[in-house]
Design a protein around this motif. Structure first.
Motif, PDB file in Angstrom:
ATOM      1  N   ASN A   1     -10.566   5.162  -7.138  1.00 27.18           N
ATOM      2  CA  ASN A   1     -10.874   4.029  -7.804  1.00 27.18           C
ATOM      3  C   ASN A   1     -10.904   2.761  -7.436  1.00 27.18           C
ATOM      4  O   ASN A   1      -9.907   2.138  -6.626  1.00 27.18           O
ATOM      5  CB  ASN A   1     -11.106   4.409  -9.215  1.00 27.18           C
ATOM      6  CG  ASN A   1     -10.981   5.605  -9.341  1.00 27.18           C
ATOM      7  OD1 ASN A   1     -12.297   5.887  -9.365  1.00 27.18           O
ATOM      8  ND2 ASN A   1     -10.092   6.478 -10.294  1.00 27.18           N
ATOM      9  N   ASP A   2     -11.186   2.035  -8.154  1.00 26.64           N
ATOM     10  CA  ASP A   2     -11.037   0.211  -7.796  1.00 26.64           C
ATOM     11  C   ASP A   2      -9.747   0.139  -8.274  1.00 26.64           C
ATOM     12  O   ASP A   2      -9.457   0.936  -9.580  1.00 26.64           O
ATOM     13  CB  ASP A   2     -11.801  -0.845  -8.125  1.00 26.64           C
ATOM     14  CG  ASP A   2     -14.028  -0.425  -7.325  1.00 26.64           C
ATOM     15  OD1 ASP A   2     -13.983  -0.339  -6.402  1.00 26.64           O
ATOM     16  OD2 ASP A   2     -14.611  -1.551  -8.089  1.00 26.64           O
ATOM     17  N   ASN A   3      -9.034  -1.060  -7.833  1.00 23.48           N
ATOM     18  CA  ASN A   3      -7.759  -0.947  -7.933  1.00 23.48           C
ATOM     19  C   ASN A   3      -6.377   0.168  -7.910  1.00 23.48           C
ATOM     20  O   ASN A   3      -5.451  -0.378  -8.399  1.00 23.48           O
ATOM     21  CB  ASN A   3      -7.577  -2.023  -9.323  1.00 23.48           C
ATOM     22  CG  ASN A   3      -8.632  -2.820 -10.538  1.00 23.48           C
ATOM     23  OD1 ASN A   3      -8.368  -3.880  -8.813  1.00 23.48           O
ATOM     24  ND2 ASN A   3      -8.983  -3.403 -10.698  1.00 23.48           N
ATOM     25  N   GLY A   4      -7.229   0.862  -7.069  1.00 20.72           N
ATOM     26  CA  GLY A   4      -5.908   2.163  -6.647  1.00 20.72           C
ATOM     27  C   GLY A   4      -5.321   1.670  -5.971  1.00 20.72           C
ATOM     28  O   GLY A   4      -4.817   1.073  -5.720  1.00 20.72           O
ATOM     29  N   LYS A   5      -4.515   3.276  -5.196  1.00 15.04           N
ATOM     30  CA  LYS A   5      -3.435   2.277  -4.362  1.00 15.04           C
ATOM     31  C   LYS A   5      -3.305   3.314  -3.682  1.00 15.04           C
ATOM     32  O   LYS A   5      -3.241   5.320  -3.924  1.00 15.04           O
ATOM     33  CB  LYS A   5      -2.019   2.807  -5.777  1.00 15.04           C
ATOM     34  CG  LYS A   5      -1.817   1.958  -6.721  1.00 15.04           C
ATOM     35  CD  LYS A   5      -2.172  -0.127  -6.662  1.00 15.04           C
ATOM     36  CE  LYS A   5      -1.781  -0.588  -7.759  1.00 15.04           C
ATOM     37  NZ  LYS A   5      -2.875   0.274  -8.784  1.00 15.04           N
ATOM     38  N   ILE A   6      -2.653   3.374  -2.541  1.00 14.74           N
ATOM     39  CA  ILE A   6      -2.499   4.306  -0.821  1.00 14.74           C
ATOM     40  C   ILE A   6      -1.464   4.204  -0.343  1.00 14.74           C
ATOM     41  O   ILE A   6      -1.640   3.377   0.021  1.00 14.74           O
ATOM     42  CB  ILE A   6      -3.983   4.770  -0.094  1.00 14.74           C
ATOM     43  CG1 ILE A   6      -5.337   4.363  -1.657  1.00 14.74           C
ATOM     44  CG2 ILE A   6      -3.846   5.084   1.177  1.00 14.74           C
ATOM     45  CD1 ILE A   6      -6.493   3.830  -0.093  1.00 14.74           C
ATOM     46  N   CYS A   7      -0.853   5.434  -0.437  1.00 16.77           N
ATOM     47  CA  CYS A   7       0.850   4.971   0.281  1.00 16.77           C
ATOM     48  C   CYS A   7       0.836   6.199   1.324  1.00 16.77           C
ATOM     49  O   CYS A   7       0.031   7.681   1.345  1.00 16.77           O
ATOM     50  CB  CYS A   7       1.580   4.869  -0.666  1.00 16.77           C
ATOM     51  SG  CYS A   7       3.279   4.675   0.173  1.00 16.77           S
ATOM     52  N   THR A   8       1.455   5.687   2.353  1.00 20.04           N
ATOM     53  CA  THR A   8       1.502   6.998   3.463  1.00 20.04           C
ATOM     54  C   THR A   8       2.503   7.255   3.670  1.00 20.04           C
ATOM     55  O   THR A   8       3.749   6.120   4.543  1.00 20.04           O
ATOM     56  CB  THR A   8       0.026   6.931   5.314  1.00 20.04           C
ATOM     57  OG1 THR A   8      -0.999   7.078   4.415  1.00 20.04           O
ATOM     58  CG2 THR A   8       0.098   7.655   5.710  1.00 20.04           C
ATOM     59  N   LEU A   9       2.989   8.018   4.831  1.00 21.22           N
ATOM     60  CA  LEU A   9       4.615   8.552   5.072  1.00 21.22           C
ATOM     61  C   LEU A   9       4.587   7.965   6.715  1.00 21.22           C
ATOM     62  O   LEU A   9       3.941   8.820   7.293  1.00 21.22           O
ATOM     63  CB  LEU A   9       5.039   9.547   4.389  1.00 21.22           C
ATOM     64  CG  LEU A   9       5.845   9.753   3.010  1.00 21.22           C
ATOM     65  CD1 LEU A   9       7.691   8.782   3.573  1.00 21.22           C
ATOM     66  CD2 LEU A   9       5.280   8.672   2.129  1.00 21.22           C
ATOM     67  N   VAL A  10       5.415   7.347   6.790  1.00 22.49           N
ATOM     68  CA  VAL A  10       5.874   7.737   8.232  1.00 22.49           C
ATOM     69  C   VAL A  10       7.252   7.535   8.484  1.00 22.49           C
ATOM     70  O   VAL A  10       7.379   8.342   8.495  1.00 22.49           O
ATOM     71  CB  VAL A  10       5.364   5.921   8.955  1.00 22.49           C
ATOM     72  CG1 VAL A  10       3.915   5.538   9.084  1.00 22.49           C
ATOM     73  CG2 VAL A  10       6.171   4.514   8.516  1.00 22.49           C
ATOM     74  N   THR A  11       8.306   7.219   9.552  1.00 19.83           N
ATOM     75  CA  THR A  11       8.880   7.256   9.658  1.00 19.83           C
ATOM     76  C   THR A  11      10.052   6.009  10.247  1.00 19.83           C
ATOM     77  O   THR A  11       9.128   4.947  10.974  1.00 19.83           O
ATOM     78  CB  THR A  11       9.208   7.891  11.263  1.00 19.83           C
ATOM     79  OG1 THR A  11      10.465   8.157  11.767  1.00 19.83           O
ATOM     80  CG2 THR A  11       8.268   7.553  12.581  1.00 19.83           C
ATOM     81  N   SER A  12      11.050   5.134   9.852  1.00 19.80           N
ATOM     82  CA  SER A  12      12.449   4.476  10.213  1.00 19.80           C
ATOM     83  C   SER A  12      12.277   4.343  11.621  1.00 19.80           C
ATOM     84  O   SER A  12      12.616   3.916  12.683  1.00 19.80           O
ATOM     85  CB  SER A  12      13.041   4.715   9.537  1.00 19.80           C
ATOM     86  OG  SER A  12      13.489   3.948   8.102  1.00 19.80           O
ATOM     87  N   LEU A  13      12.012   5.588  13.014  1.00 20.50           N
ATOM     88  CA  LEU A  13      12.132   5.395  14.243  1.00 20.50           C
ATOM     89  C   LEU A  13      11.421   4.752  14.457  1.00 20.50           C
ATOM     90  O   LEU A  13      11.374   4.423  15.669  1.00 20.50           O
ATOM     91  CB  LEU A  13      12.017   6.939  14.730  1.00 20.50           C
ATOM     92  CG  LEU A  13      13.197   8.365  14.676  1.00 20.50           C
ATOM     93  CD1 LEU A  13      12.673   9.071  15.159  1.00 20.50           C
ATOM     94  CD2 LEU A  13      14.375   7.539  14.912  1.00 20.50           C
ATOM     95  N   LEU A  14      10.071   4.373  13.244  1.00 17.03           N
ATOM     96  CA  LEU A  14       9.532   2.698  14.584  1.00 17.03           C
ATOM     97  C   LEU A  14      10.117   1.765  14.752  1.00 17.03           C
ATOM     98  O   LEU A  14      10.465   0.588  15.116  1.00 17.03           O
ATOM     99  CB  LEU A  14       8.177   3.023  13.169  1.00 17.03           C
ATOM    100  CG  LEU A  14       6.725   4.050  13.015  1.00 17.03           C
ATOM    101  CD1 LEU A  14       6.103   3.712  12.170  1.00 17.03           C
ATOM    102  CD2 LEU A  14       7.080   4.312  14.353  1.00 17.03           C
TER     103      LEU A  14
END
Length: 257
Positions: free
Chosen positions: A136-149
Motif C-alpha cells: 500500500n501507499d505509505n508502506g514499508k519494505i525491509c530486506t536482510l543482507v549481511t554485515s560482511l558487506l
C-alpha cells in the motif's frame, strides 16, 4: 497525518517461519499488527511455520502460512497474490530469505554460484518488484543482507557477493517507490546465533566471530542475537520511515563501511 505505527497493519514476511523471521512475526503481532502472511521454504519448515502462525493468532492477529521456493519470479508473484487474497494488501513487506556458503573462490562450482545468486540476489530483486506492485501507499519494505558487506574477508565471496546487489536494488526501489510514500531499507546483521551460522564455520572461526564485535562481551553468546535485530526492523518499518534507500549494519561493532 500518515500513521507509521505497526498497529492495525498487514504484514508479509518472506522466511517468516522461524529464527529471525519467526521472531519478527511474533513481535509485530504483539505490537498490534492486524494480519501477517508467513512464508516458509519447504516441508521441513512447516512445523515451525505452523507454530509461528499459532503464536501470532494467540497475540490477536490473523495469520496464514504459505510454502514456496522463491527463486523464480513466478513463485514470488504467486506468494504475493495468494497473500493478498488471504490477508489483504500488505502495508509492510520484510524479506529475511538468504543462504550462506563459506568456501574458497577456487572451489566454488558454477551450480553453487547459481544457487547463491538465485537465493540471495534474484529472490531479493523479485521480492522488491512484487512488494512495489502490492504494498500500500505509505508502506514499508525491509530486506536482510549481511554485515560482511563491510568486511575484507576470504571465503564469503559467493555469500556477501550475492547479497551486495541488494544494496543497489533498495536504492533504486527507494527512488521508484518514494513518490508513493514507501520507504525501502536493508539491514545487515552480524553473525547471528541461529542454526544457520554454525554448520558453515569451524571451531576457530566460531571463536573468532564470538569475540570480534566491540560489544561481544555483552552478548550471551558473543554473536548477534536475533532479539537485537528485531527492534531495528520494527523501527525502520514504523516511525523510522524517513530512513530510505540505506543499508544499516547492525552488529555490535563487528564491521562498518
Amino acid at each position: 497525518m500518515t500513521d507509521h505505527s505497526i498497529k492495525g497493519k498487514t504484514v508479509i514476511i518472506a522466511g517468516g517461519a522461524k529464527n529471525l523471521g519467526g521472531l519478527i512475526a511474533r513481535d509485530f503481532a504483539k505490537h498490534g499488527a492486524k494480519a501477517i502472511a508467513i512464508h516458509y521454504n519447504s516441508a521441513a519448515t512447516k512445523a515451525d511455520a505452523d507454530a509461528t502462525v499459532a503464536a501470532v493468532k494467540d497475540a490477536g492477529a490473523k495469520a496464514v502460512a504459505f510454502q514456496a521456493n522463491l527463486t523464480t519470479a513466478g513463485a514470488m508473484e504467486k506468494l504475493f497474490t495468494d497473500a493478498v487474497a488471504a490477508v489483504g494488501r500488505p502495508d509492510i513487506a520484510i524479506n529475511t530469505v538468504g543462504k550462506v556458503l563459506k568456501k574458497p573462490m577456487v572451489e566454488i562450482s558454477e551450480s553453487e554460484y547459481d544457487e547463491m545468486t538465485a537465493v540471495n540476489a534474484k529472490a531479493a530483486f523479485f521480492f522488491l518488484k512484487e512488494a512495489g506492485r502490492h504494498v500500500n501507499d505509505n508502506g514499508k519494505i525491509c530486506t536482510l543482507v549481511t554485515s560482511l558487506l563491510g568486511a575484507f574477508t576470504p571465503f564469503y565471496a559467493a555469500y556477501a557477493g550475492t547479497k551486495a546487489p541488494v544494496e543497489h536494488y533498495i536504492r533504486a526501489a527507494s527512488k521508484e517507490f518514494g513518490a508513493r510514500g514507501i520507504s525501502v531499507t536493508a539491514i545487515g546483521p552480524g553473525p547471528m546465533d541461529t542454526p544457520f551460522f554454525y554448520p558453515a564455520e569451524g571451531a576457530d572461526a566460531v571463536a573468532y566471530h564470538k569475540s570480534a564485535a566491540a560489544l561481544s562481551g555483552f552478548s550471551k553468546t558473543g554473536l548477534t542475537d536475533i532479539s537485537d535485530i528485531v527492534p531495528w526492523i520494527r523501527l525502520l518499518v514504523s516511525e523510522g520511515w524517513w530512513m530510505t534507500g540505506q543499508t544499516i549494519l547492525v552488529n555490535g561493532g563487528y564491521t562498518t563501511k
